[in-house]
Design an enzyme around this catalytic site. Structure first.
Site, PDB file in Angstrom:
ATOM      1  N   CYS A 156       7.392  -4.550   5.915  1.00 33.21           N
ATOM      2  CA  CYS A 156       8.084  -5.809   6.725  1.00 33.21           C
ATOM      3  C   CYS A 156       7.355  -6.946   6.256  1.00 33.21           C
ATOM      4  O   CYS A 156       7.093  -7.337   5.068  1.00 33.21           O
ATOM      5  CB  CYS A 156       8.146  -5.002   8.168  1.00 33.21           C
ATOM      6  SG  CYS A 156       8.949  -6.484   9.185  1.00 33.21           S
ATOM      7  N   SER A 157       7.154  -7.678   7.302  1.00 35.04           N
ATOM      8  CA  SER A 157       6.605  -8.920   7.215  1.00 35.04           C
ATOM      9  C   SER A 157       5.122  -8.833   6.761  1.00 35.04           C
ATOM     10  O   SER A 157       4.356  -9.844   6.715  1.00 35.04           O
ATOM     11  CB  SER A 157       6.684  -9.610   8.337  1.00 35.04           C
ATOM     12  OG  SER A 157       7.906 -10.066   8.837  1.00 35.04           O
TER      13      SER A 157
END
Length: 370
Positions: A156-157
């Site tokens: 993800c991030s």
């Protein structure tokens, strides 16, 4: 507050460029079982252990703030699979704050001690989303581990953290849809649409939060074989963990931009919930449900236990305190598999806050439903 709201609005306006970015990006995946299987196998081959010894996996965290599902889910599944030695590592030992639910765990080993115990470095580093994403101690340690030969997996991030360490430069990547324009600023990178995970020369990247499920299963298959991954997938309610992903479904339009602004401003957030926890509780179901409810923008969640801290099924220690019996309880069912729990949670969110709020949570988690 108003400066913050205007800043958020500016971010929303800028994010509309994501549509044109996606349209002009090179297309590396198309629908089709054969092609998807080919991409999955290439990813698994890229993640296979480089030595015959039992692999060492470090899940990197920032003590001040690490995304809950990005951290708990890979840690729990890898511990359950028992295909490697798995350790949560952070700049400082002890407590790690998890977001968005405001939960805390007490089980991290500091990076200095990890280096002393494992001078040859880890075989794999899993990098969740962190806030901030440019902590100097985190990026320096990650860069050093990569130089020693560790395969780095940004979830993800967490891909932003990987980029801050200079490990995206010149590589193919994917990431959470919201981060795409930021990630494209790194030199020589190529965005790969329509895939949930991508590997390029020792660095793997994934799309949003829910991609932690397929990428961890793919890693387990790379280390322990398909049967091991299949058994664990069935246990948590997953039928397949291939790379196929409809990237075009995720992004900001006018309605979603307004939802984003309101959620991030969150000046109405006032519901304080607790989740009842106990020793041996399933980390995966807890993470997915608590993460989803917290992303509605209406709920803040604390862990509750009359006996204080509890040890989750994976061995992580979760901070918990006695709570008022009158407080609203986060609905969790021990009879549901974790992914079924997530689906039920999304239905409950729609019932309580409306379909638009559920749909926004699915956007944030980059989860298409089943």
């Amino acid at each position: 507050m108003f400066r913050s709201i205007w800043a958020i609005m500016a971010v929303c306006i800028a994010a509309f460029s994501l549509t044109s970015i996606a349209a002009n990006a090179p297309v590396s995946a198309r629908a089709g079982d054969a092609f998807s299987q080919q991409q999955k196998q290439a990813f698994i081959d890229a993640l296979k252990p480089r030595q015959e010894d039992r692999p060492l996996i470090a899940i990197l965290a920032l003590n001040e703030g690490t995304e809950m599902t990005d951290l708990l889910l890979p840690h729990a599944l890898l511990k359950r699979a028992d295909v490697a030695d798995v350790q949560l590592v952070a700049p400082h030992s002890g407590r790690v704050n998890l977001y968005p639910p405001a939960l805390q765990i007490e089980s991290a080993q500091d990076t200095h001690r990890y280096d002393q115990d494992h001078p040859g470095g880890a075989d794999y580093i899993i990098v969740p989303a962190m806030e901030p994403d440019n902590d100097p101690a985190v990026t320096a340690w990650l860069r050093g581990q990569a130089k020693q030969g560790a395969i780095v997996i940004g979830v993800c991030s967490g891909v932003r953290v990987v980029g801050q360490a200079g490990l995206l430069d010149g590589r193919r990547f994917t990431g959470h849809w919201y981060d795409r324009s930021t990630l494209l600023e790194y030199p020589g990178v190529t965005y790969v649409p329509q895939q949930r995970y991508v590997a390029d020369r020792g660095v793997a990247t994934t799309t949003g939060i829910s991609a932690s499920v397929p990428v961890t299963l793919a890693l387990i298959e790379a280390i322990g074989g398909q049967e091991k991954a299949q058994a664990l997938a069935a246990e948590i309610g997953v039928e397949s963990w291939g790379p196929e992903h409809d990237s075009d479904r995720f992004g900001l339009n006018s309605g979603r931009a307004w939802s984003y602004m309101m959620n991030k401003a969150a000046f109405w957030r006032g519901e304080e919930w607790v989740v009842d926890v106990k020793d041996g509780m399933d980390d995966v179901a807890l993470a997915l449900a608590a993460d989803a409810w917290s992303r509605t923008g209406h709920v803040s969640i604390q862990a509750a236990s009359p006996a204080g801290p509890v040890t989750l099924r994976s061995g992580l220690v979760l901070v918990a305190r006695p709570a008022d019996k009158a407080m609203h309880r986060l609905p969790l069912s021990s009879e549901l598999k974790p992914m079924n729990q997530l689906d039920r949670t999304l239905s409950q969110i729609a019932e309580r806050y409306g379909a638009k709020q559920r749909d926004w949570v699915m956007q944030e988690m980059e989860y298409a439903g089943r």
